[in-house]
Design an enzyme around this catalytic site. Structure first.
Site, mmCIF file in Angstrom:
data_model
loop_
_atom_site.group_PDB
_atom_site.id
_atom_site.type_symbol
_atom_site.label_atom_id
_atom_site.label_comp_id
_atom_site.label_asym_id
_atom_site.label_seq_id
_atom_site.Cartn_x
_atom_site.Cartn_y
_atom_site.Cartn_z
ATOM 1 N N HIS A 133 -12.477 7.349 1.945
ATOM 2 C CA HIS A 133 -11.557 8.457 1.643
ATOM 3 C C HIS A 133 -12.049 9.090 0.331
ATOM 4 C CE1 HIS A 133 -7.748 10.234 0.185
ATOM 5 N NE2 HIS A 133 -7.303 10.165 1.421
ATOM 6 N N ASP A 210 -10.208 -1.001 -0.911
ATOM 7 C CA ASP A 210 -9.171 0.000 -0.682
ATOM 8 C C ASP A 210 -8.408 -0.445 0.569
ATOM 9 O OD1 ASP A 210 -7.675 2.116 0.191
ATOM 10 O OD2 ASP A 210 -9.235 3.639 -0.075
ATOM 11 N N GLN A 213 -5.037 1.473 4.202
ATOM 12 C CA GLN A 213 -4.751 1.500 5.646
ATOM 13 C C GLN A 213 -4.770 0.099 6.242
ATOM 14 O OE1 GLN A 213 -3.669 4.152 7.014
ATOM 15 N NE2 GLN A 213 -4.406 5.776 5.661
ATOM 16 N N LYS A 236 2.700 4.096 2.299
ATOM 17 C CA LYS A 236 2.092 3.876 3.613
ATOM 18 C C LYS A 236 2.573 2.569 4.241
ATOM 19 C CE LYS A 236 -2.174 6.341 2.382
ATOM 20 N NZ LYS A 236 -2.116 7.635 3.073
ATOM 21 N N CYS A 374 -9.410 13.964 4.403
ATOM 22 C CA CYS A 374 -9.967 13.594 3.087
ATOM 23 C C CYS A 374 -11.214 12.724 3.242
ATOM 24 C CB CYS A 374 -8.941 12.895 2.202
ATOM 25 S SG CYS A 374 -7.559 13.931 1.783
HETATM 26 N N1 7TS Z 1 -7.642 5.437 0.696
HETATM 27 C C1 7TS Z 1 -7.396 5.518 2.013
HETATM 28 C C2 7TS Z 1 -8.178 4.679 2.973
HETATM 29 C C3 7TS Z 1 -6.398 6.390 2.466
HETATM 30 O O1 7TS Z 1 -6.147 6.474 3.768
HETATM 31 C C4 7TS Z 1 -5.675 7.172 1.532
HETATM 32 C C5 7TS Z 1 -4.650 8.187 1.958
HETATM 33 C C6 7TS Z 1 -5.950 7.011 0.178
HETATM 34 C C7 7TS Z 1 -6.949 6.149 -0.207
HETATM 35 C C8 7TS Z 1 -5.183 7.727 -0.886
HETATM 36 O O2 7TS Z 1 -3.882 7.246 -0.913
HETATM 37 P P1 7TS Z 1 -2.802 7.901 -1.898
HETATM 38 O O3 7TS Z 1 -1.513 7.246 -1.505
HETATM 39 O O4 7TS Z 1 -3.212 7.611 -3.284
HETATM 40 O O5 7TS Z 1 -2.815 9.368 -1.586
HETATM 41 N N2 7TS Z 1 -4.864 8.689 3.260
HETATM 42 C C9 7TS Z 1 -4.245 9.748 3.812
HETATM 43 C C10 7TS Z 1 -4.464 10.136 5.120
HETATM 44 O O6 7TS Z 1 -5.212 9.558 5.898
HETATM 45 N N3 7TS Z 1 -3.731 11.227 5.398
HETATM 46 O O7 7TS Z 1 -3.042 11.547 4.279
HETATM 47 C C11 7TS Z 1 -3.352 10.635 3.291
#
Ligand code: 7TS
Length: 416
Positions: A133, A210, A213, A236, A374
């Protein structure tokens, strides 16, 4: 808690759905019942989380770690209990290895900037993967640029699996840290991180995982994985927005300088010099997100009340049902066909732009995400503009999948 449950006992999806008020939404155009398949972006919140937030503000709101008074002590106790909950949820050895952050992105930036300051020198390398990401690319790029290091990338194949032979070669370079996603948010690939962490450690390279997910879909045990850092976002995993977790091994967190300066992260301050607080407070400058931490605790309690093992089994069954059902849609092409997948199914419909497909699904009450998710380098590698992505959670049902399939067939007919 989860180990007392029979993991093969099916989930009562209707009972679970009743816990999520927003799932009763009717989508404006046509009054379609909402089919929410954008869980990788953010999950919906169960009543227990909403009530925990409400209860916090109604009964114990006060600043933490600062007041001798009754409310402040109650708020501090609840905040620290939330930290203990997170520690036990990912099986951290010590509570103080849990740092509350604003989310995954903020957790990665905390590590990249402090690790960079302490350890990155010209000629050093930072290793990431082709499926990260942007949150796990850009902070490292910035650190590399600042400290004269080089960003190296583990390539992947067309199916969305990392090239392990290339990894074995790359890790022998001047790699100072490996930052890797557990599960890809654009392809659904589950990476063999345990083996990769072990390999990295044989070369003395620490690893940041990370888990944005991963934590909501499978058991994550930081001691078993032996990762040095791990990050995820509360929103999430059924918790509130604005809060997340950075786990770090005590040894590593102690080696890093503080990220931000301010209240709470200090022991003593004079205009001449500041001494820093112990873990975890050294990394928690300023008033933390108290209600967020308490909401996150409620979310993790909720997950434990169902059992992450059962969630994993149920979601795997649903994913497999969805893959079979979606395969019948004329013109569908799956993007990301790794052997081990979780949470998301990305696809294209004939030559249609993902956005057009997404819009027609929306008109039928179905929420999916379209675009590059992203992960622009993933799309560049596959030479596509983006994908349509359906992402699943505990409250999704085979009937949601059937609705998606019917709506896609209709979209296909409309787009011709
Ligand atoms: N890493 C992964 C693997 C992610 O899926 C996301 C967010 C992030 C980092 C960043 O997370 P945040 O909570 O700091 O924003 N992914 C997504 C997505 O797949 N669609 O919207 C956000």
């Amino acid at each position: 808690m989860s180990h007392t449950l029979n993991i093969y006992e099916p989930l009562s999806i209707e009972a679970i759905r009743a816990e999520f008020p927003i799932l009763q939404t009717k989508v404006l155009y046509g009054g379609h019942p909402l089919v929410y398949l954008d869980n990788a972006a953010t999950t919906q919140k169960p009543t227990v989380v909403l009530e925990a937030l409400d209860e916090y503000y109604k009964t114990i709101n006060a600043n933490v770690h600062r007041g001798v008074h009754y409310l402040s002590q109650r708020a501090t106790d609840a905040f620290e209990e939330a930290r203990r909950k997170v520690a036990s949820f990912i099986n951290a050895r010590y509570d103080y290895e849990i740092i509350f952050t604003r989310g995954t992105t903020n957790g990665i930036n905390t590590v990249s900037s402090t690790f960079g300051r302490a350890f990155l020198r010209p000629g050093d390398e930072v290793l990431i993967s082709a499926m990260e990401h942007h949150s796990n690319i850009v902070p490292w790029q910035m650190a590399c640029e600042y400290y004269g290091a080089t960003l190296k990338v583990i390539p992947m194949n067309e199916r969305g699996e990392l090239d392990q032979a290339a990894f074995a070669t790359l890790i022998r370079g001047r790699v100072k840290i490996l930052a890797l996603t557990y599960v890809s948010n654009s392809l659904g690939t589950v990476n063999p991180i345990r083996d990769m962490i072990r390999t990295a450690h044989t070369y003395g390279v620490p690893v940041l995982i990370d888990a944005a997910q991963a934590v909501q879909h499978m058991p994550v045990d930081v001691q078993d994985l032996d990762c040095d850092f791990l990050v995820f976002s509360s929103h999430k995993i059924y918790g509130p927005t604005g809060i997340g977790v950075l786990y770090g091994k005590e040894e590593w967190l102690n080696k890093l300088p503080p990220h931000e300066g301010g209240g709470e992260m200090i022991k003593t301050v004079t205009f001449g010099k500041t001494t820093y607080n112990d873990l975890p407070f050294k990394f928690e400058a300023g008033t933390p997100d108290m209600s967020g931490a308490i909401g996150l605790k409620a979310a993790l309690d909720y997950v434990d009340s169902i059992g992450i093992d059962r969630i994993q089994l149920a979601e795997e069954a649903l994913m497999s049902y969805a893959l079979d059902a979606l395969s019948t849609v004329p013109g569908i092409r799956f993007i990301g066909e790794a052997e081990h997948r979780s949470g998301v199914i990305s696809f294209l419909l004939a030559e249609h732009h993902p956005f057009d497909v997404g819009e027609l699904l929306d008109k039928q009450g179905i929420a999916v995400r379209t675009g590059h998710h992203c992960c622009q380098p993933v799309m560049d590698f596959l030479d596509i503009a983006g994908t349509v992505r359906a992402s699943f959670s505990i409250y999704n049902t085979p009937s949601d999948v059937d609705s998606l399939v019917t709506a896609l067939q209709k979209a296909g007919r409309i787009l011709g």
